[in-house]
Scaffold this active site. Structure first.
Site, PDB file in Angstrom:
ATOM      1  N   HIS A 153       9.633 -23.926 -65.623  1.00 12.14           N
ATOM      2  CA  HIS A 153      10.771 -23.574 -65.926  1.00 12.14           C
ATOM      3  C   HIS A 153      10.927 -21.571 -66.325  1.00 12.14           C
ATOM      4  CE1 HIS A 153      12.191 -24.640 -69.880  1.00 12.14           C
ATOM      5  NE2 HIS A 153      11.364 -25.517 -69.855  1.00 12.14           N
ATOM      6  N   ASP A 182      13.922 -20.277 -67.561  1.00 12.28           N
ATOM      7  CA  ASP A 182      15.407 -19.803 -68.975  1.00 12.28           C
ATOM      8  C   ASP A 182      14.502 -20.260 -69.959  1.00 12.28           C
ATOM      9  OD1 ASP A 182      15.580 -22.918 -67.465  1.00 12.28           O
ATOM     10  OD2 ASP A 182      16.825 -23.693 -67.883  1.00 12.28           O
ATOM     11  N   ASP A 241       8.183 -22.877 -74.650  1.00  9.54           N
ATOM     12  CA  ASP A 241       8.937 -23.651 -73.609  1.00  9.54           C
ATOM     13  C   ASP A 241       9.333 -22.681 -72.919  1.00  9.54           C
ATOM     14  OD1 ASP A 241      10.385 -24.919 -72.599  1.00  9.54           O
ATOM     15  OD2 ASP A 241      11.341 -25.397 -74.489  1.00  9.54           O
ATOM     16  N   GLU A 243      16.976 -24.977 -66.532  1.00  8.93           N
ATOM     17  CA  GLU A 243      16.340 -26.670 -67.175  1.00  8.93           C
ATOM     18  C   GLU A 243      16.554 -26.882 -67.918  1.00  8.93           C
ATOM     19  OE1 GLU A 243      13.428 -29.454 -69.134  1.00  8.93           O
ATOM     20  OE2 GLU A 243      14.128 -26.994 -69.625  1.00  8.93           O
ATOM     21  N   GLU A 244      17.108 -25.807 -69.060  1.00  9.17           N
ATOM     22  CA  GLU A 244      17.827 -26.339 -70.649  1.00  9.17           C
ATOM     23  C   GLU A 244      19.493 -27.068 -70.487  1.00  9.17           C
ATOM     24  OE1 GLU A 244      15.783 -26.245 -73.457  1.00  9.17           O
ATOM     25  OE2 GLU A 244      14.322 -24.772 -72.682  1.00  9.17           O
ATOM     26  N   GLU A 273       5.013 -27.945 -68.978  1.00  9.46           N
ATOM     27  CA  GLU A 273       5.580 -28.359 -70.335  1.00  9.46           C
ATOM     28  C   GLU A 273       5.262 -28.353 -71.685  1.00  9.46           C
ATOM     29  OE1 GLU A 273       8.808 -27.735 -70.840  1.00  9.46           O
ATOM     30  OE2 GLU A 273      10.279 -28.377 -69.161  1.00  9.46           O
TER      31      GLU A 273
END
Length: 385
Positions: free
Chosen positions: A85, A87, A117, A150-151, A176
């Site tokens: 991801h 974001d 992240d 995603e977050e 990740e």
């Protein structure tokens, strides 16, 4: 910032550099909320199209695209899939020692929001795929799934699954942060809002009312007592329950006629969420009103799954000893993508540091970014050529 350092400049070296691309991605402010993934996604899409991949964008909300990019193979084989991801979470209140979107490198660390992240992981697999495209046709294709949102609940990933945008997969690599060590299982999460109703009355005459807070207090105790011995996984431990918020009443001198709380269950993959809800309803009784807030499945890949053997061999050669697969208590986009890819074998492995997630002065070790690129490249060579 010079033109060369600008994230809007395409990286045009003969061999793209994964660390430079990670810097370029970190320089995009893709905070979520509010959800500013568009520019970063557009930059990635252009880069991948220039490399010969077929790229499609899917917006789960206006100007919030996720990307599916495909490099086709010559044979009718399910592709190797990488996902990540773009974001990032808000910066927090504590001051940063470096501008959070400057992507400075200090003492071997790439510093910036999203460095661990998980833009370093995204950069590593993008470069691996681009370099694979330069080497010529593959027997097995590669798919890159780069998500927004995603977050805040894997919104982009769930949207891709609902839209039927994923197709097949031989193996899913989730980049990740794991310090480039393999995670083959993670927990799911089911979050419930549980409420009680009562009857209001003046607090000087409580016998005339029915106190909703007392009901909730007894239910919270029942949740706290849950240990789930029958729901245990060798890498993940047991399902757990955490009461996370509690609310009730409107003023100090009235018996409250409504109250409630929220609870976050972190579940092992075999723990059926509908069965869990039914069990909670039975324990609390008919007076408890239960609302499902979010529902994220866990996943577990068997340690002896043939599809992950090439990756485990690569890691063993690099480490000088067999890699020990682990589990994680959190969830990722795999909650949406594993079922979306028809329960594909999955490994979470990326260059970031898990302990750096959401931290002030978030960083990723530069050497791990390059290491991840080489791991992903070797995996492509092993199963796609």
């Amino acid at each position: 910032m010079t033109d060369r350092d600008s994230p809007l400049v395409k990286l045009s070296e003969d061999r793209m550099n994964s660390v430079e691309l990670a810097q370029a991605l970190v320089r995009f402010d893709s905070l979520n909320p509010p959800g500013r993934e568009k520019d970063c996604a557009g930059y990635i899409a252009d880069l991948l199209r220039d490399a010969g991949l077929a790229v499609t964008a899917y917006e789960f909300a206006p100007e919030r695209p996720s990307i599916v990019a495909r490099l086709s193979g010559t044979e009718a084989l399910k592709p190797l899939v990488f996902t990540g991801h773009i974001d990032v979470v808000p910066l927090g209140e504590k001051p940063w020692s470096a501008p959070p979107f400057a992507a400075e490198i200090r003492e071997g660390k790439l510093i910036g929001r999203g460095a661990s992240d998980m833009k370093a992981g995204v950069a590593a697999f993008i470069v691996a795929a681009v370099e694979a495209a330069k080497k010529g046709r593959l027997k097995r294709g590669i798919t890159l799934v780069i998500t927004a949102g995603e977050e805040t609940g894997c919104e982009g990933a769930f949207h891709l699954a609902r839209e039927g945008a994923l197709g097949g997969a031989e193996l899913l690599i989730v980049a990740e942060p794991t310090s480039n060590l393999p995670i083959i299982a993670h927990k799911g999460s089911i979050r419930l809002r549980i409420t009680a109703t009562g009857k209001t009355a003046h607090s000087s005459m409580p016998e005339l009312g029915e106190n909703a807070v007392y009901k909730v207090a007894s239910w919270v105790g029942l949740i706290e007592a849950l240990k789930f011995p029958e729901h245990e996984h060798p890498l993940l431990g047991r399902t757990t329950a955490s009461v996370t918020t509690i609310f009730g009443g409107q003023n100090i001198n009235s018996v409250p006629d409504s109250a409630g709380f929220t609870v976050d269950f972190r579940t092992v993959p075999a723990h059926d969420h509908q069965v869990l809800i039914a069990d909670i309803q039975e324990r609390l009784g008919a007076e408890a009103s239960i609302q499902l807030v979010t529902d994220f499945k866990g996943f577990a890949t068997a340690p002896d799954e043939p599809a992950i053997e090439p990756l485990m061999d690569i890691l063993a050669a690099r480490l000088g000893a067999p890699a020990v697969p682990a589990g994680a208590p959190y969830f990722t986009d795999a909650s949406a993508l594993v079922p979306g890819f028809n329960n594909v074998p999955t490994v979470v492995i990326g260059p970031g540091e898990a302990a750096q997630c959401h931290q002030t002065d978030e960083f990723c070790y530069v050497e791990r970014i390059d290491e991840a690129f080489h791991i992903y490249t070797q995996l492509i060579d092993r199963i796609c050529r």
